[in-house]
Design an enzyme around this catalytic site. Structure first.
Site, short mmCIF file in Angstrom:
data_model
loop_
_atom_site.label_atom_id
_atom_site.label_comp_id
_atom_site.label_asym_id
_atom_site.label_seq_id
_atom_site.Cartn_x
_atom_site.Cartn_y
_atom_site.Cartn_z
N ASP A 78 9.65 -29.77 -2.05
CA ASP A 78 8.51 -30.57 -1.58
C ASP A 78 9.03 -31.64 -0.61
O ASP A 78 10.19 -32.05 -0.68
CB ASP A 78 7.82 -31.23 -2.78
CG ASP A 78 6.41 -31.68 -2.45
OD1 ASP A 78 5.92 -31.34 -1.35
OD2 ASP A 78 5.79 -32.36 -3.29
N ARG A 98 -7.44 -32.19 -5.38
CA ARG A 98 -6.86 -33.21 -6.26
C ARG A 98 -7.80 -34.38 -6.46
O ARG A 98 -7.94 -34.90 -7.56
CB ARG A 98 -5.52 -33.70 -5.69
CG ARG A 98 -4.83 -34.73 -6.59
CD ARG A 98 -3.45 -35.09 -6.06
NE ARG A 98 -2.56 -33.95 -6.17
CZ ARG A 98 -1.49 -33.77 -5.40
NH1 ARG A 98 -1.20 -34.65 -4.45
NH2 ARG A 98 -0.70 -32.73 -5.56
N THR A 147 3.93 -32.52 4.56
CA THR A 147 2.68 -33.09 5.09
C THR A 147 2.84 -33.41 6.58
O THR A 147 1.87 -33.75 7.24
CB THR A 147 2.31 -34.38 4.33
OG1 THR A 147 3.43 -35.28 4.37
CG2 THR A 147 1.99 -34.08 2.87
N LYS A 181 -0.39 -27.03 -2.13
CA LYS A 181 0.91 -26.46 -1.73
C LYS A 181 1.77 -26.13 -2.95
O LYS A 181 2.34 -25.04 -3.04
CB LYS A 181 1.63 -27.42 -0.78
CG LYS A 181 0.89 -27.66 0.54
CD LYS A 181 1.67 -28.52 1.49
CE LYS A 181 1.76 -29.97 1.05
NZ LYS A 181 0.44 -30.66 1.05
N THR A 182 1.85 -27.06 -3.89
CA THR A 182 2.65 -26.82 -5.10
C THR A 182 2.04 -25.71 -5.94
O THR A 182 2.75 -24.86 -6.49
CB THR A 182 2.75 -28.11 -5.93
OG1 THR A 182 3.32 -29.15 -5.12
CG2 THR A 182 3.62 -27.91 -7.16
#
Length: 350
Positions: free
Chosen positions: A122, A230, A171, A77-78
């Protein structure tokens, strides 16, 4: 409740397969992030419509509509927010929902945005409701209403803003209020990645890290990454370190296998706690169903931690099932733990 879960998750001991960013990891993670939409691997259901929207906005010479990105941690997302800002030729200002404590904090950020800039928030579902209401006018009218003075003499002044794009990431989209959610022009869901996409990511990032890696090692790392970039990046870095110390730097199948075994990450990406949960359900409670409270006491883990950190992935890979009567291990869990001969369909237990 969400506040409590967040705090619990922050205080957990670091897990190699956690999708949360660890302390000191952000700087290395940034170097591995793709810089353009073309380099961004996977999420094709997002990339094509997003690319069209970016091109259309550029032709009209205006900012792209506000964007909401939702999905599990570690899916990009980032990274996508940074790519959108770069593709649109604007700067990006990054903040988080919990960091915006006062209306003045938001107003200061918004007033410093230039035309076409991107504001990335975020964990936007954790934003203060008062601040959220101020954001409505900023998103729709590109203005902020500021109250000057107190009591009967108080008056409202509208401060105009440069046109910007808000990108929110969450999330837990269910915790986002409808008025805020409806103000986003684009809502994109990031899915878990396909194994072949994770392999492409591992290959690409191994080159960035100047690590020699063989195809079989790439497949091993990708298979244990929980379909999350990640986690794949973290495993790659740990395997690279192991290979440098024990195998002269080259990451081949044996080096990768030995490193992952040392880290206690099995072929499905499960770690020690994941397996402890499944073992408890199968051996202590005959495969379930077992209540969350009882399971929590049996393995000495907080209920909220089990529910928000461990359960989601076990359910995604089909090893855990939630029923009205409690948690239940599936046939896949029995097979994975080599106790398939003890599996009995639920109908036989009634």
């Amino acid at each position: 409740m969400d506040e409590e879960i967040y705090q619990l998750d922050e205080n957990l001991a670091p897990r190699i397969v956690s999708a949360k960013t660890e302390d000191g990891e952000e700087k290395i993670e940034v170097t591995l992030r793709p810089q353009t939409l073309v380099d961004f691997v996977g999420q094709n259901q997002i990339k094509e419509p997003l690319n069209i929207s970016i091109e259309a906005a550029q032709k009209r010479n205006e900012p792209i509509e506000h964007i909401l990105l939702y999905g599990n941690p570690g899916l990009g997302k980032t990274t996508l927010a940074n790519i959108i800002a770069r593709e649109m030729g604007g700067n990006i200002k990054v903040t988080a929902g919990p960091a915006l404590e006062r209306v003045g904090d938001l107003a200061a950020i918004l007033s410093n945005l230039e035309e076409g800039d991107v504001l990335f928030i975020d964990e936007i579902h954790r934003m203060n409701k008062t601040i959220e209401e101020v954001l409505y006018a900023a998103m729709e009218d590109f203005a902020v209403d500021i109250i000057i003075g107190k009591g009967p003499a108080a008056r409202t002044m509208r401060m105009p803003l440069n046109k910007f794009t808000l990108i929110g990431a969450t999330t837990k989209i269910s915790l986002l209020s409808s008025p805020l959610r409806d103000r986003f022009g684009h809502v994109f869901h990031l899915n878990f990645y396909e194994p072949e996409d994770i392999e492409k990511i591992v290959n690409r990032n191994a080159k960035i890290l100047s690590a020699e890696i063989e195809p079989e090692a790439v497949s091993l790392i990708a298979a244990r990454s929980r379909r999350t970039p990640r986690v794949a990046n973290r495993l790659l870095k740990r395997v690279r370190d192991f290979a440098e110390v024990r195998f002269g730097g080259r990451i081949h199948k044996q080096a990768a296998q030995s490193a992952l075994d040392m880290l206690n990450v099995d072929q499905h990406g499960l770690d020690e706690v994941d397996r402890k949960i499944l073992h408890a359900i199968i051996h202590k409670f005959s495969g379930g169903p077992v209540g969350l409270n009882t399971l929590s006491a049996a393995i000495a883990e907080e209920m909220d931690t089990i529910e928000s950190v461990y359960e989601p992935y076990l359910m995604q890979i089909g090893m855990l099932e939630r029923t009205p009567r409690g948690r239940k291990a599936t046939r896949e869990a029995y097979k994975h733990l080599n106790v398939e001969n003890k599996y009995r369909p639920q109908e036989e237990l009634l």
